[in-house]
Design an enzyme around this catalytic site. Sequence first.
Site, short mmCIF file in Angstrom:
data_model
loop_
_atom_site.label_atom_id
_atom_site.label_comp_id
_atom_site.label_asym_id
_atom_site.label_seq_id
_atom_site.Cartn_x
_atom_site.Cartn_y
_atom_site.Cartn_z
N THR A 1 15.95 14.54 14.56
CA THR A 1 15.14 13.71 15.47
C THR A 1 13.68 14.16 15.47
OG1 THR A 1 17.11 13.48 16.83
CG2 THR A 1 15.02 12.89 17.85
N LYS B 1 13.02 28.10 28.31
CA LYS B 1 11.62 27.66 28.46
C LYS B 1 10.92 28.49 29.54
CE LYS B 1 13.13 23.01 27.24
NZ LYS B 1 13.63 21.75 27.78
#
Length: 433
Positions: free
Chosen positions: A15, A207
């Site tokens: 993707t 993250k």
Amino acid sequence: MIEKNFKVAIAGIGTVGCGVISILQNNAQHIQQQTGRKIEIVAISSRTKNRERNVDISVYQWIDNPVELANSDADLIVETIGGEDGIAYELCKKALENKKHVVTANKALLAKHGNMLAKLAEDNNVSLNFEASIAGGIPIVKALREGMAANKINRIYGILNGTCNYILTKMSDLGANYFDVLKEAQQLGYAEAEPTLDVGGFDAAHKLTLLAALAFNTPIDFSKTYVEGIQKITSDDIKNAKLFGFCIKLIGIAQCKNSIISQRVTPCMIPLSEPIAAIGGVMNTVIVEGDYVGRIILTGPGAGQNATASAVVADIADIARGIFIPFFGKQANDMATLSYASIEDRVGRYYISLEVEDKAGVLAQIATILSKQGISIESVMQKAHEEKPDSARLIIITHETLEKSLLKALDEINHSNVNKIEPHFVRILTVKK
Ligand code: HSE
């Protein structure tokens, strides 16, 4: 003087990789004007060569083994393979050793090996850029490392996982339960068939760990991030939250006080008046509190082909322009090793949900247990249990208290003769004005 083409090789034509190719094809002229260099894709590699893709890859040289791209004549390797070890790790390491810049979207890899790879990049005088690995298209790395360089960061927090935000938003909008919404999210392709990385909070924690390292100039340490997912949040919690003026979101939050860092990803109740409460669906938001600039809020798409590829290409563009910022914004050797608070050291407000016997004196008994731990009740609501006539649901919002004290009180409540099911609590975000 005409600059030479800037040569790029891409590993992982899924993707994000296809998104990068698409931008480099469609916006080639624009990017050349921005950077002064023509970006040329010299080789590509992925696990599967022949499968349907939304870009034409037949014009590029195909290399079967992605790690071999490290030996190509590319100036820069894009890694969008994913995974914390394996091929992604081998490729990045070898590419940096071979003095090639690396751009990666791989937060799991960096949460595990970021310190070592950052040092390797510095030792070889090349860049390791990773904008796409945190909050997709939001330029938070650039904002933190460059835009906020003048500031000491007190706190950084936000919505770092679009899948969880989508699920919680739908649960709130439709009054639906977690499992039904998860199933729908899987059918729509927002959630993975094996969703634990997202719903368990781990993706957001990768993250957050990177953000904390950037914000507080300290090495990456994923093991110090406390992680709790959204699996235990019920539609009742969300309804109750609304009654008290809150919504529930999965929040990653890192703060540094007196050189002690706390970093955690947990569901949080957020006052509906806060800007972050309005961020619904798959969007991400990062809020940074700097000592001079105050509060900065960045919102945007945290995932998806175009958004993530946009961040990857921005990283490529920086390097093509000759802008080299060290991974942490400073030398990896200059990082301060600070200490970390335990989750039990958290001081804040809490939402508590109890199911207790519905008889005289129970509320007083619960209040006594809380008060023994110094916990003061801010609001309380009792509802009759819909299915059990002798039970009541008790919802309590506490004033600020130490989590350790809360856990002791809940343990005592759990073992008391009036308690029916294990008590459940949600942290309430502390808002600073
Ligand atoms: N799966 C992530 C999300 C995006 O739902 O936000 C990639 O980190």
